[in-house]
Write an enzyme that holds these catalytic residues in place. Sequence first.
Site, short mmCIF file in Angstrom:
data_model
loop_
_atom_site.label_atom_id
_atom_site.label_comp_id
_atom_site.label_asym_id
_atom_site.label_seq_id
_atom_site.Cartn_x
_atom_site.Cartn_y
_atom_site.Cartn_z
N ASP A 60 -5.10 -4.58 17.08
CA ASP A 60 -4.55 -5.52 16.10
C ASP A 60 -5.63 -6.56 15.80
O ASP A 60 -5.98 -7.36 16.67
CB ASP A 60 -3.30 -6.18 16.71
CG ASP A 60 -2.71 -7.24 15.80
OD1 ASP A 60 -3.33 -7.59 14.77
OD2 ASP A 60 -1.61 -7.73 16.12
N LEU A 65 -11.74 -9.43 18.26
CA LEU A 65 -12.22 -8.06 18.07
C LEU A 65 -13.64 -7.98 18.64
O LEU A 65 -14.48 -8.82 18.30
CB LEU A 65 -12.21 -7.83 16.56
CG LEU A 65 -12.83 -6.67 15.89
CD1 LEU A 65 -12.03 -5.41 16.23
CD2 LEU A 65 -12.75 -6.89 14.37
N SER A 79 -3.99 -4.71 6.30
CA SER A 79 -2.85 -5.53 5.85
C SER A 79 -1.78 -4.59 5.32
O SER A 79 -2.10 -3.65 4.59
CB SER A 79 -3.24 -6.47 4.71
OG SER A 79 -2.07 -7.08 4.19
N ASN A 103 -11.04 -13.54 12.33
CA ASN A 103 -11.68 -12.74 13.39
C ASN A 103 -12.77 -11.82 12.83
O ASN A 103 -13.83 -11.65 13.43
CB ASN A 103 -10.64 -11.90 14.12
CG ASN A 103 -9.73 -12.75 14.98
OD1 ASN A 103 -10.13 -13.82 15.45
ND2 ASN A 103 -8.50 -12.30 15.19
N TYR A 149 2.40 -12.34 1.54
CA TYR A 149 1.25 -11.49 1.20
C TYR A 149 0.28 -12.26 0.30
O TYR A 149 -0.92 -12.35 0.59
CB TYR A 149 1.77 -10.25 0.48
CG TYR A 149 0.72 -9.24 0.08
CD1 TYR A 149 0.03 -8.50 1.04
CD2 TYR A 149 0.45 -8.99 -1.27
CE1 TYR A 149 -0.92 -7.54 0.66
CE2 TYR A 149 -0.49 -8.03 -1.65
CZ TYR A 149 -1.16 -7.31 -0.68
OH TYR A 149 -2.09 -6.37 -1.06
P1 NAD Z 1 -1.93 0.79 3.85
O1 NAD Z 1 -0.68 0.16 4.36
O2 NAD Z 1 -1.94 2.28 3.65
O3 NAD Z 1 -3.16 0.44 4.79
C1 NAD Z 1 -3.25 -0.76 5.52
C2 NAD Z 1 -3.76 -0.41 6.90
O4 NAD Z 1 -3.96 -1.64 7.63
C3 NAD Z 1 -2.77 0.43 7.72
O5 NAD Z 1 -3.43 1.52 8.31
C4 NAD Z 1 -2.26 -0.55 8.77
O6 NAD Z 1 -1.84 0.09 9.96
C5 NAD Z 1 -3.47 -1.45 8.97
N1 NAD Z 1 -3.15 -2.77 9.53
C6 NAD Z 1 -2.25 -3.67 9.08
N2 NAD Z 1 -2.24 -4.76 9.87
C7 NAD Z 1 -3.18 -4.55 10.83
C8 NAD Z 1 -3.66 -5.32 11.93
N3 NAD Z 1 -3.16 -6.53 12.23
N4 NAD Z 1 -4.64 -4.81 12.70
C9 NAD Z 1 -5.17 -3.60 12.44
N5 NAD Z 1 -4.75 -2.81 11.41
C10 NAD Z 1 -3.76 -3.29 10.62
O7 NAD Z 1 -2.29 0.04 2.48
P2 NAD Z 1 -3.45 0.30 1.43
O8 NAD Z 1 -2.82 0.49 0.11
O9 NAD Z 1 -4.43 1.30 1.93
O10 NAD Z 1 -4.13 -1.15 1.39
C11 NAD Z 1 -5.36 -1.41 2.06
C12 NAD Z 1 -5.86 -2.81 1.70
O11 NAD Z 1 -6.06 -2.90 0.29
C13 NAD Z 1 -4.88 -3.92 2.07
O12 NAD Z 1 -5.62 -5.03 2.54
C14 NAD Z 1 -4.21 -4.25 0.76
O13 NAD Z 1 -3.78 -5.59 0.71
C15 NAD Z 1 -5.34 -3.99 -0.23
N6 NAD Z 1 -4.80 -3.68 -1.56
C16 NAD Z 1 -4.30 -2.45 -1.85
C17 NAD Z 1 -3.78 -2.20 -3.11
C18 NAD Z 1 -3.25 -0.86 -3.50
O14 NAD Z 1 -2.75 -0.72 -4.61
N7 NAD Z 1 -3.31 0.18 -2.69
C19 NAD Z 1 -3.75 -3.23 -4.06
C20 NAD Z 1 -4.24 -4.47 -3.72
C21 NAD Z 1 -4.79 -4.69 -2.47
#
Ligand code: NAD
Length: 315
Positions: A60, A65, A79, A103, A149
């Site tokens: 986490d 880290l 996230s 971190n 968020y």
């Molecule tokens: P996702 O939920 O598939 O991936 C997020 C990953 O982060 C997951 O594997 C989760 O387990 C991990 N995670 C969350 N909290 C954690 C923690 N405290 N420690 C370690 N791991 C942790 O979502 P995604 O769509 O792949 O999004 C990835 C990033 O891109 C995010 O930061 C998100 O805010 C950003 N983002 C995505 C989109 C989109 O449309 N997909 C749009 C805007 C921003």
Amino acid sequence: MRRRKKVVITGGAGFLGSHLCDRFVEDGLKVICVDNLITGNLRNIKHLQRNKNFEFIRHDVSKKLHIKGGVDYVLHFASPASPIDYLNYPIPTLKVGSLGAHNTLGLAKLKKARYLIASTSEVYGDPEVHPQTETYWGHVNPVGPRGCYDEAKRFAEAITMAYHRYHKIDTRILRIFNTYGPRMRIKDGRVVPNFIYQALHNKALTVYGRGKQTRSFCYYSDLIEGVVRLLYSKIHGPVNIGNPDEFTMLQFAKLVIKASGSKSKITYKPLPMDDPKQRKPDIRLAYKHLKWKPKIKLQQGLQETIQWFKVNLTD
Ligand code: NAD
Ligand code: UDP
């Protein structure tokens, strides 16, 4: 012999993070994927587990880290990202955007690594400027349900700039607009997997509100190319990466029904609170500095995503 460049990717077992792991392994870097699997899945990185240039650490990142040896790049993608996910996990979302950013910036500082934060179009909130340019400061409700968020990401941008200005860390801020594709969780609640799931099961597609709100969808491969170009650029201010082709959710529902050859109808459900009415990136900055623009049209990306879900639907 020179050491292989090493990149730490937080959230690397998620949708976008796992595609980034693939890209950097392909490009010959050593990839350290750090994820606590709160919304990610080991399935996304299973094919990399035996690769000697890939390492998975379950951790986490809202907690300190430690990474052994040199690190060249730190990419903070951890996230929850789907509105359903961050409503279910509001406090972990706030923590990973704030403490997690702190971190990972600390790690970048210690290792003298370049840092890239995955920010979001949500920093613009329910925007009054359309399309959204990087100079727009946004219209966010800090105490609404999406505040956990949006404000976490705004804090993440602020601390990134503070580390850049005060500690001289070499940072990048990527504002990601709705991105979709293979490896999204079918039930993560975002509109693309929701509609595809419903269409493939001939269930009614749940359009929220009257479906007049707009989004602009970027295919994951275009997004990943944008991440890489921004990382290797020299731009410290925020950069929008997204596809400016804009659709109402009603238009999008009809497109999904057609693309999947489904018999589904459309049903209307209440619009969630603070749901942004319009969203479309202005990508002139990305084009000017990164020579980046999306290549994949929604119809093509949807076809590929639907095919992937057909094969990978587990429930
Ligand atoms: P996702 O939920 O598939 O991936 C997020 C990953 O982060 C997951 O594997 C989760 O387990 C991990 N995670 C969350 N909290 C954690 C923690 N405290 N420690 C370690 N791991 C942790 O979502 P995604 O769509 O792949 O999004 C990835 C990033 O891109 C995010 O930061 C998100 O805010 C950003 N983002 C995505 C989109 C989109 O449309 N997909 C749009 C805007 C921003
Ligand atoms: N939406 C919808 N039906 C669904 C899921 C979402 O109409 O089953 C709408 C939602 O209200 C929003 C848009 O689709 O206007 C995009 O929602 P998503 O959850 O994908 O992400 P957002 O862009 O809101 O972060």
